[in-house]
Design an enzyme around this catalytic site. Structure first.
Site, PDB file in Angstrom:
ATOM      1  N   LYS A 203      72.157   1.598-101.076  1.00 18.60           N
ATOM      2  CA  LYS A 203      73.437   1.427-100.385  1.00 18.60           C
ATOM      3  C   LYS A 203      73.286   0.602 -99.109  1.00 18.60           C
ATOM      4  O   LYS A 203      72.192   0.366 -98.604  1.00 18.60           O
ATOM      5  CB  LYS A 203      74.077   2.788-100.114  1.00 18.60           C
ATOM      6  CG  LYS A 203      74.674   3.388-101.384  1.00 18.60           C
ATOM      7  CD  LYS A 203      75.683   4.473-101.111  1.00 18.60           C
ATOM      8  CE  LYS A 203      76.478   4.792-102.377  1.00 18.60           C
ATOM      9  NZ  LYS A 203      77.390   5.920-102.177  1.00 18.60           N
TER      10      LYS A 203
ATOM     11  N   ARG B 168      71.595  10.487-107.251  1.00 16.56           N
ATOM     12  CA  ARG B 168      72.179   9.452-108.115  1.00 16.56           C
ATOM     13  C   ARG B 168      71.498   8.125-107.787  1.00 16.56           C
ATOM     14  O   ARG B 168      71.569   7.664-106.649  1.00 16.56           O
ATOM     15  CB  ARG B 168      73.690   9.387-107.860  1.00 16.56           C
ATOM     16  CG  ARG B 168      74.462   8.410-108.734  1.00 16.56           C
ATOM     17  CD  ARG B 168      75.946   8.521-108.412  1.00 16.56           C
ATOM     18  NE  ARG B 168      76.764   7.668-109.263  1.00 16.56           N
ATOM     19  CZ  ARG B 168      77.107   6.415-108.962  1.00 16.56           C
ATOM     20  NH1 ARG B 168      76.688   5.877-107.820  1.00 16.56           N
ATOM     21  NH2 ARG B 168      77.861   5.700-109.785  1.00 16.56           N
TER      22      ARG B 168
END
Length: 301
Positions: A231, A265
């Site tokens: 991210k 995840r």
């Protein structure tokens, strides 16, 4: 130093054909996005056969769970329910025929959730925190589980310069309200997960604080999922492009597990599985695969 793991009200979960004890297990969720404009792979798995192959490859690499998405979280034009179903449902069907792996579908539409569950999905991953008021009822009417994720914007809309007085507390309170909403719709605690939504309507400092103070989220007593992989907050900390964030992603995952996360995840499955299993062993949750070193009368080389 010891790590005090959070108490869970319902740690033992049966999801489809698999059972997890989240007081002792950390599940690795692999991301498979069937979109032409996905955040990380930019459409690599857009073709049906590629999405199915990527899912099966992740299972071979040790993933416990496959998360299939048809619409990016990022702002953009809305996608019709029909088109989203055309993207995700065939992947769910093909994967379910080939594996007993946990299958989740990343959607905020109740109708997409319904069709995905009918096709074999066992979890719905709603990154908009029940923006569709009918979604929780669809999950409640099935045996599927529901992941409640914190975000503040309406689906696929801009949310510039997010502000929080206390990001961890505000995210926890939002998730608590959505847990209550899901319960009211008939979804029991033993089928609920929460996710603080790193980077979703949050800047880098917010995401770092959520990682550092994840115990505020795990106080809810439900298994906490973290979606950290590659991210932007990792990229901004390290000044690295998306394809060079693996080490930062692994560090963030390990830190989150030590703070109580029970599902991670990820994009890079094999590397994450190794890091997660090692972390479980350090926490005393997993026995070593082998026990030979300095265990005999002679030193082994």
């Amino acid at each position: 130093m010891s790590f005090d793991l959070p108490p869970l009200r319902n740690p033992r979960r049966t999801i489809g054909d698999r059972t997890f004890d989240f007081s002792r297990n950390v599940a690795v969720m692999a991301i498979v996005n069937r979109t032409p404009d996905s955040f990380y792979d930019a459409g690599t798995n857009y073709a049906l056969e590629d999405a199915v192959a990527a899912s099966l490859r992740a299972v071979e690499q040790g993933a416990d769970w496959i998360d299939i998405g048809g619409v990016p979280f990022a702002p953009g034009d809305p996608l019709s329910v029909e088109e989203e179903c055309e993207r995700v449902v065939p992947v769910v069907q093909a994967l379910r025929e080939a594996s007993d792996v946990v299958i989740s579908v990343d959607t905020f539409h109740a109708e997409v959730a319904r069709r995905s569950i009918e096709a074999g999905a066992t979890v719905i991953n709603d990154t908009t925190g029940l923006s569709d008021p009918d979604l929780a009822g669809v999950v409640a009417a099935s045996d599927a589980s529901l992941i409640l994720v914190h975000s503040r914007a309406q689906p696929r809309t801009q949310f510039a310069r997010p502000q929080y007085d206390d990001v961890a507390t505000e995210v926890r309170d939002f998730l608590q309200s959505r847990v209550e909403q899901a319960r009211a719709a008939g979804v029991p605690d033993e089928r609920l997960f929460v996710d603080p939504g790193h980077d979703l309507n949050k800047n880098t400092m917010h995401s770092l604080e959520l990682t550092r103070r994840l115990d505020v989220i795990t106080e809810l007593g439900l298994p906490t999922l973290v979606a950290l992989s590659n991210k932007d907050f990792i990229g901004e900390v390290l000044d690295k492009p998306k394809r060079e964030r693996l080490e930062g992603s692994l560090a963030a995952a390990v830190a989150s597990i030590l703070n109580g996360a029970r599902v991670v995840r990820v994009h890079e499955v094999a590397e994450t599985v190794a890091a997660v299993r090692m972390t479980e062993a350090i926490l005393g949750l997993r026995e070593p695969a082998l026990l030979k070193h300095n265990m005999s009368d002679i030193n082994e080389r």
